[in-house]
Write an enzyme that holds these catalytic residues in place. Structure first.
Site, PDB file in Angstrom:
ATOM      1  N   LYS A  54       0.812  -1.217   0.000  1.00 23.71           N
ATOM      2  CA  LYS A  54       0.000   0.000   0.000  1.00 23.71           C
ATOM      3  C   LYS A  54       0.847   1.269   0.000  1.00 23.71           C
ATOM      4  O   LYS A  54       0.362   2.340  -0.337  1.00 23.71           O
ATOM      5  CB  LYS A  54      -0.981  -0.015   1.158  1.00 23.71           C
ATOM      6  CG  LYS A  54      -2.140  -0.977   0.901  1.00 23.71           C
ATOM      7  CD  LYS A  54      -3.432  -0.444   1.462  1.00 23.71           C
ATOM      8  CE  LYS A  54      -4.607  -1.336   1.087  1.00 23.71           C
ATOM      9  NZ  LYS A  54      -4.460  -2.720   1.574  1.00 23.71           N
ATOM     10  N   SER A 306       1.241  -9.969   0.004  1.00 27.88           N
ATOM     11  CA  SER A 306       0.982  -8.528  -0.068  1.00 27.88           C
ATOM     12  C   SER A 306       1.297  -7.747   1.195  1.00 27.88           C
ATOM     13  O   SER A 306       1.429  -6.525   1.144  1.00 27.88           O
ATOM     14  CB  SER A 306      -0.487  -8.307  -0.449  1.00 27.88           C
ATOM     15  OG  SER A 306      -1.327  -9.039   0.439  1.00 27.88           O
TER      16      SER A 306
HETATM   17  C1  LIG Z   1      -5.186  -3.717   1.284  1.00 34.62           C
HETATM   18  C2  LIG Z   1      -4.566  -5.030   1.253  1.00 34.62           C
HETATM   19  C3  LIG Z   1      -4.978  -6.004   0.331  1.00 34.62           C
HETATM   20  C4  LIG Z   1      -6.106  -5.798  -0.654  1.00 34.62           C
HETATM   21  O1  LIG Z   1      -5.891  -4.688  -1.503  1.00 34.62           O
HETATM   22  P1  LIG Z   1      -7.111  -4.025  -2.299  1.00 34.62           P
HETATM   23  O2  LIG Z   1      -6.470  -3.003  -3.163  1.00 34.62           O
HETATM   24  O3  LIG Z   1      -8.028  -3.407  -1.283  1.00 34.62           O
HETATM   25  O4  LIG Z   1      -7.796  -5.110  -3.038  1.00 34.62           O
HETATM   26  C5  LIG Z   1      -4.294  -7.211   0.318  1.00 34.62           C
HETATM   27  N1  LIG Z   1      -3.308  -7.479   1.197  1.00 34.62           N
HETATM   28  C6  LIG Z   1      -2.899  -6.574   2.100  1.00 34.62           C
HETATM   29  C7  LIG Z   1      -1.799  -6.941   3.037  1.00 34.62           C
HETATM   30  C8  LIG Z   1      -3.515  -5.326   2.172  1.00 34.62           C
HETATM   31  O5  LIG Z   1      -3.107  -4.439   3.071  1.00 34.62           O
END
Ligand SMILES: *Cc1c(COP(=O)(O)O)cnc(C)c1O
Length: 338
Positions: A54, A306
């Site tokens: 993010k 992520s």
């Molecule tokens: C926000 C987030 C997601 C999902 O992202 P989106 O853009 O809302 O679909 C996935 N994994 C992590 C660790 C996140 O912080």
């Protein structure tokens, strides 16, 4: 609306954010390759500064503001990682930053954001309620709202992850992307499909409260009940007035699948003991899909880890010595939902 964001925006975002973010490694997983009968690679984005991808979108959005907007400061609603990233990005450039979140957000995330110098406001039981406080700050104090996913600069910033993946592993067949509001998968899928339309992009959500899945099924953005999940960063709706991500997921994403709490728990455990990484629930859903056999014989696969911002007490419980510990924690939540 989808015509308003292009791959060229992602290249511009990459040049803009390059001094502020860290390129993350792509590593092969022999264990997952054998289990899924595929060549599996893990994109270690949990090693990003602030612990999630993010930071890419937040940095791109902050650096794209006008001087007047920069002086007023930024405000956002967040389940944690967007707030943390925005606070980090804004603080770096000396900008005021207020973060609003629901009381479902774990304490470790709240404290981490406060420690970054943001003005944290905890409002209500859902992301939509916290959103109302954001609107109030925009109206009353002229701050600029930066949403966690449904914004061109956020989506373009997240798309830079796909540019890195393509450089690290150009011979791709399948990419597994965690999905909540869809900012990550929208940017990533747009770039991948532009590079090679044959790459399959599969979005993964948790069974408990998958807003994008429910919306795709309904053919329009719908609300879902927000439930506690090991993948807490995937909670929240996609917004009834969704402008970008719902359409982009419809255009660029081949398939959306879901995984159970038990499967997420098993994935966190596998990622720790076998891959030797600490990853949060949301970041583990792609591995959960591979371990559970939902994705197999998929060629060269990249799964995006992520984020890594998991409460370490919970993590410790999930990786516990007794082989059944993870099932107990995951099943508790699966059973509550059954
Ligand atoms: C926000 C987030 C997601 C999902 O992202 P989106 O853009 O809302 O679909 C996935 N994994 C992590 C660790 C996140 O912080």
């Amino acid at each position: 609306m989808t015509g308003t964001i292009r791959p060229s925006d992602v290249y511009r975002a990459r040049r803009r954010i390059q001094p502020w973010i860290r390129p993350t490694p792509l590593i092969a997983s022999t264990a997952l390759s054998a289990i899924a009968k595929s060549d599996v690679f893990l994109k270690l984005e949990h090693l990003q500064i602030t612990g999630s991808f993010k930071l890419r979108g937040a940095t791109n959005a902050v650096l794209s503001l006008s001087d007047t907007q920069s002086r007023a400061g930024v405000v956002a609603v967040s389940t944690g990682n967007h707030g943390r990233s925005l606070a980090h990005a804004a603080t770096r450039v000396g900008m005021r930053c207020a973060i609003c979140m629901s009381n479902l957000v774990p304490d470790n995330k709240v404290e981490a954001i406060r420690a970054l110098g943001a003005d944290v406001r905890i409002i209500g039981h859902s992301q939509d309620e916290a959103q109302k406080e954001v609107e109030r700050l925009v109206a009353a104090e002229g701050m600029v709202m930066l949403p966690p996913f449904d914004h061109p600069d956020i989506i373009s910033g997240q798309g830079t992850l796909a540019l890195e993946i393509l450089e690290e592993q150009p011979a791709l067949d399948t990419v597994l992307v965690p999905v909540s509001g869809g900012g990550l998968i929208s940017g990533v899928a747009m770039v991948l499909k532009a590079a090679n339309p044959n790459i399959r992009v599969i979005g993964i959500s948790m069974e408990r409260g998958a807003a994008m899945v429910a919306s795709r099924r309904a053919g329009r953005p719908v609300e879902v009940e927000e439930l506690e999940s090991l993948a807490d960063s995937l909670g929240g709706g996609i917004g009834i007035g969704n402008q970008y991500t719902f359409a982009m997921v419809g255009e660029f994403v081949d398939d959306l699948i879901t995984v159970s709490e038990t499967e997420i728990a098993a994935a966190i455990r596998h990622i720790y003991w076998t891959e030797r990484q600490i990853v949060e629930g949301a970041g583990s859903v792609g591995v959960a899909a591979l371990l559970s056999g939902r994705v197999r014989d998929a060629g060269t696969v990249v799964t995006i880890l992520s984020g890594g911002n998991i409460d370490m007490e919970l993590h410790n419980q999930l990786i516990g010595a007794e082989g059944v510990t993870y099932c107990a924690v995951g099943r508790q939540w699966d059973d509550a939902h059954a």
